[in-house]
Design a protein around this motif. Structure first.
Motif, mmCIF file in Angstrom:
data_model
loop_
_atom_site.group_PDB
_atom_site.id
_atom_site.type_symbol
_atom_site.label_atom_id
_atom_site.label_comp_id
_atom_site.label_asym_id
_atom_site.label_seq_id
_atom_site.Cartn_x
_atom_site.Cartn_y
_atom_site.Cartn_z
ATOM 1 N N LEU A 83 0.822 -1.203 0.000
ATOM 2 C CA LEU A 83 0.000 0.000 0.000
ATOM 3 C C LEU A 83 0.859 1.257 0.000
ATOM 4 O O LEU A 83 0.558 2.227 -0.707
ATOM 5 N N GLN A 84 1.927 1.234 0.777
ATOM 6 C CA GLN A 84 2.800 2.402 0.831
ATOM 7 C C GLN A 84 3.488 2.634 -0.511
ATOM 8 O O GLN A 84 3.646 3.780 -0.952
ATOM 9 N N ALA A 85 3.884 1.554 -1.178
ATOM 10 C CA ALA A 85 4.513 1.682 -2.491
ATOM 11 C C ALA A 85 3.560 2.308 -3.499
ATOM 12 O O ALA A 85 3.948 3.183 -4.283
ATOM 13 N N VAL A 86 2.306 1.878 -3.479
ATOM 14 C CA VAL A 86 1.314 2.434 -4.403
ATOM 15 C C VAL A 86 1.068 3.902 -4.086
ATOM 16 O O VAL A 86 1.030 4.751 -4.996
ATOM 17 N N ARG A 87 0.916 4.222 -2.823
ATOM 18 C CA ARG A 87 0.702 5.621 -2.435
ATOM 19 C C ARG A 87 1.875 6.496 -2.877
ATOM 20 O O ARG A 87 1.686 7.607 -3.387
ATOM 21 N N ASP A 88 3.100 5.996 -2.697
ATOM 22 C CA ASP A 88 4.284 6.783 -3.049
ATOM 23 C C ASP A 88 4.352 7.043 -4.551
ATOM 24 O O ASP A 88 4.668 8.155 -4.985
ATOM 25 N N VAL A 89 4.073 6.019 -5.358
ATOM 26 C CA VAL A 89 4.121 6.191 -6.810
ATOM 27 C C VAL A 89 3.072 7.206 -7.257
ATOM 28 O O VAL A 89 3.347 8.099 -8.070
ATOM 29 N N VAL A 90 1.866 7.074 -6.728
ATOM 30 C CA VAL A 90 0.790 7.992 -7.112
ATOM 31 C C VAL A 90 1.104 9.416 -6.651
ATOM 32 O O VAL A 90 0.898 10.382 -7.392
ATOM 33 N N ALA A 91 1.624 9.538 -5.429
ATOM 34 C CA ALA A 91 1.930 10.871 -4.899
ATOM 35 C C ALA A 91 3.065 11.538 -5.665
ATOM 36 O O ALA A 91 3.067 12.760 -5.867
ATOM 37 N N THR A 92 4.028 10.751 -6.112
ATOM 38 C CA THR A 92 5.204 11.311 -6.788
ATOM 39 C C THR A 92 4.981 11.532 -8.274
ATOM 40 O O THR A 92 5.405 12.549 -8.826
ATOM 41 N N TYR A 93 4.293 10.592 -8.913
ATOM 42 C CA TYR A 93 4.194 10.639 -10.375
ATOM 43 C C TYR A 93 2.765 10.847 -10.890
ATOM 44 O O TYR A 93 2.556 10.931 -12.100
ATOM 45 N N GLY A 94 1.801 10.934 -9.988
ATOM 46 C CA GLY A 94 0.420 11.106 -10.411
ATOM 47 C C GLY A 94 -0.257 9.773 -10.652
ATOM 48 O O GLY A 94 0.389 8.733 -10.807
ATOM 49 N N SER A 95 -1.578 9.796 -10.689
ATOM 50 C CA SER A 95 -2.339 8.551 -10.814
ATOM 51 C C SER A 95 -2.581 8.130 -12.260
ATOM 52 O O SER A 95 -2.913 6.979 -12.523
ATOM 53 N N SER A 96 -2.427 9.050 -13.189
ATOM 54 C CA SER A 96 -2.675 8.701 -14.589
ATOM 55 C C SER A 96 -1.567 7.793 -15.108
ATOM 56 O O SER A 96 -0.394 7.968 -14.785
ATOM 57 N N ASN A 97 -1.965 6.803 -15.871
ATOM 58 C CA ASN A 97 -1.019 5.872 -16.483
ATOM 59 C C ASN A 97 -0.200 5.082 -15.467
ATOM 60 O O ASN A 97 0.972 4.779 -15.692
ATOM 61 N N VAL A 98 -0.811 4.762 -14.339
ATOM 62 C CA VAL A 98 -0.209 3.861 -13.357
ATOM 63 C C VAL A 98 -1.073 2.608 -13.306
ATOM 64 O O VAL A 98 -2.285 2.686 -13.128
ATOM 65 N N TRP A 99 -0.448 1.466 -13.490
ATOM 66 C CA TRP A 99 -1.165 0.197 -13.479
ATOM 67 C C TRP A 99 -0.838 -0.595 -12.224
ATOM 68 O O TRP A 99 0.284 -0.522 -11.695
ATOM 69 N N LEU A 100 -1.828 -1.361 -11.786
ATOM 70 C CA LEU A 100 -1.616 -2.418 -10.802
ATOM 71 C C LEU A 100 -1.736 -3.751 -11.524
ATOM 72 O O LEU A 100 -2.570 -3.896 -12.423
ATOM 73 N N ALA A 101 -0.919 -4.706 -11.145
ATOM 74 C CA ALA A 101 -0.999 -6.042 -11.743
ATOM 75 C C ALA A 101 -0.641 -7.067 -10.680
ATOM 76 O O ALA A 101 0.232 -6.820 -9.836
ATOM 77 N N GLY A 102 -1.323 -8.205 -10.703
ATOM 78 C CA GLY A 102 -1.018 -9.232 -9.725
ATOM 79 C C GLY A 102 -1.644 -10.551 -10.106
ATOM 80 O O GLY A 102 -2.625 -10.601 -10.866
ATOM 81 N N HIS A 103 -1.084 -11.616 -9.569
ATOM 82 C CA HIS A 103 -1.586 -12.961 -9.849
ATOM 83 C C HIS A 103 -1.831 -13.695 -8.542
ATOM 84 O O HIS A 103 -0.986 -13.675 -7.635
ATOM 85 N N SER A 104 -3.020 -14.321 -8.421
ATOM 86 C CA SER A 104 -3.366 -15.126 -7.264
ATOM 87 C C SER A 104 -3.259 -14.293 -5.986
ATOM 88 O O SER A 104 -3.961 -13.290 -5.845
ATOM 89 N N GLN A 105 -2.405 -14.664 -5.056
ATOM 90 C CA GLN A 105 -2.230 -13.853 -3.860
ATOM 91 C C GLN A 105 -1.862 -12.422 -4.232
ATOM 92 O O GLN A 105 -2.304 -11.469 -3.583
#
Length: 335
Positions: free
Chosen positions: A137-159
């Motif tokens: 969660l902190q990593a996602v918040r940091d990326v969005v806060a630093t670089y903005g929310s546009s053109n940021v993807w989340l990706a994950g498999h299973s867990q």
């Protein structure tokens, strides 16, 4: 052979020599490959495949990404995620500048013990109360806060898809709606997906809605507030871990058609099992959310209808093939 499966040139989407960022199939293949890169990086680290023997980099470099940051679980020092940065600047607005990817369970003892504990946390709806989830969660918040929310993807498999769901929900509650590619996301439910008809689901919906009414549940929860977020959920009917998403959304539509939409709009926000687990956890003084992680108001549901071996129905590899037979449905929640 594990090393063959980890080698991009032997197992990866080598057919994708040029990425069309407006093409959903290309987007899917790239997102799945970046998740695979996290799996391979963890195995590179444990097998000490350094220098020319490292197999992970081609899984992102083939699509002009560079590794921006690794996400490390402080409890077992394993790599559970990665932040990738796109090095080229395509003209398409659909291209991500950053992708935050999370792996699933690795069946090796050095990681499996910790992964298993987190899987239990998913079942008991307590994933967010873990150091790994907090780091994600902190990593996602940091990326969005630093670089903005546009053109940021989340990706994950299973867990990792559950981790992406958790992060996406948290951001959506703040009004930030991230593009999400969640492969084989866990749906915590009894395996009733193969039962024909809606009888069992109807009974479950009535019981759940009744319990919530008895608890004086207020419909104005955070669930409707998430309706503007539409993650892409990639599921396979043969995978019991995620297949119930199909029945979950189909049943909601069916309830609307028979005039019982109000019951289902309430019932779809909670589960009987989740209410029981929450009650038990509360009595034991353990943190647990009453709102199940896996339940989501809106989604783009993509079902893989291509023939795969049952043991591969939960695998990440199925999602970057060039000629997949897919069925897509968009479900929007209306309060």
């Amino acid at each position: 052979m594990p090393e063959e499966e980890d080698t991009f040139g032997l197992s990866g989407p080598v057919h994708l020599t040029t990425v069309d960022w407006t093409n959903p199939n290309h987007q899917r293949s790239v997102a799945a490959s970046l998740v695979k890169g996290v799996y391979v990086w963890q195995r590179d680290f444990k097998r000490i495949r350094k220098g020319g023997r490292a197999l992970a980099p081609p899984w992102w470099e083939a699509f002009h990404f560079q590794l921006h940051k690794l996400l490390i679980d402080k409890d077992d020092s394993s790599v559970f995620g990665a932040i990738y940065q796109l090095t080229s600047v395509p003209s398409a607005d659909q291209a991500p500048r950053y992708v935050i990817a999370f792996r699933g369970t690795i069946p090796k003892w050095d990681t499996f013990k910790r992964d298993l504990k987190l899987n239990i946390r998913i079942i008991t709806n307590r994933l967010d109360h873990t150091p790994r989830a907090e780091a994600a969660l902190q990593a996602v918040r940091d990326v969005v806060a630093t670089y903005g929310s546009s053109n940021v993807w989340l990706a994950g498999h299973s867990q990792g898809a559950a981790m992406g769901m958790l992060a996406g929900k948290h951001m959506a509650k703040t009004g930030v709606f991230l593009e999400a590619f969640l492969f084989n996301p866990p749906f915590v439910s009894p395996p009733i997906g193969r039962v024909k008809g809606h009888g069992i689901r109807l009974l479950r919906s009535v019981i759940t809605a009744g319990l919530l009414k008895m608890k004086h549940h207020q419909p104005g929860s955070s669930f409707p507030a998430l309706s503007a977020w539409q993650p892409r959920l990639f599921v396979n009917r043969a995978d019991f871990i995620c297949a119930e998403y199909i029945g979950y959304f189909e049943h909601r539509e069916w309830m609307e058609k028979i005039g019982a939409g109000e019951i289902e709009r309430l019932a779809s926000q909670r589960s009987v099992g989740g209410l029981v687990v929450h009650a038990i956890a509360s009595k034991m003084g353990k943190p647990s959310s009453e709102e199940p992680l896996h339940l989501i108001p809106s989604a783009s549901l993509i079902v893989n209808l291509s023939p795969v071996r049952r043991r591969d129905a939960h695998g990440i590899k199925q999602w970057w093939g060039p000629n997949l037979l897919l069925e897509s449905m968009v479900y929007n929640y209306s309060d």
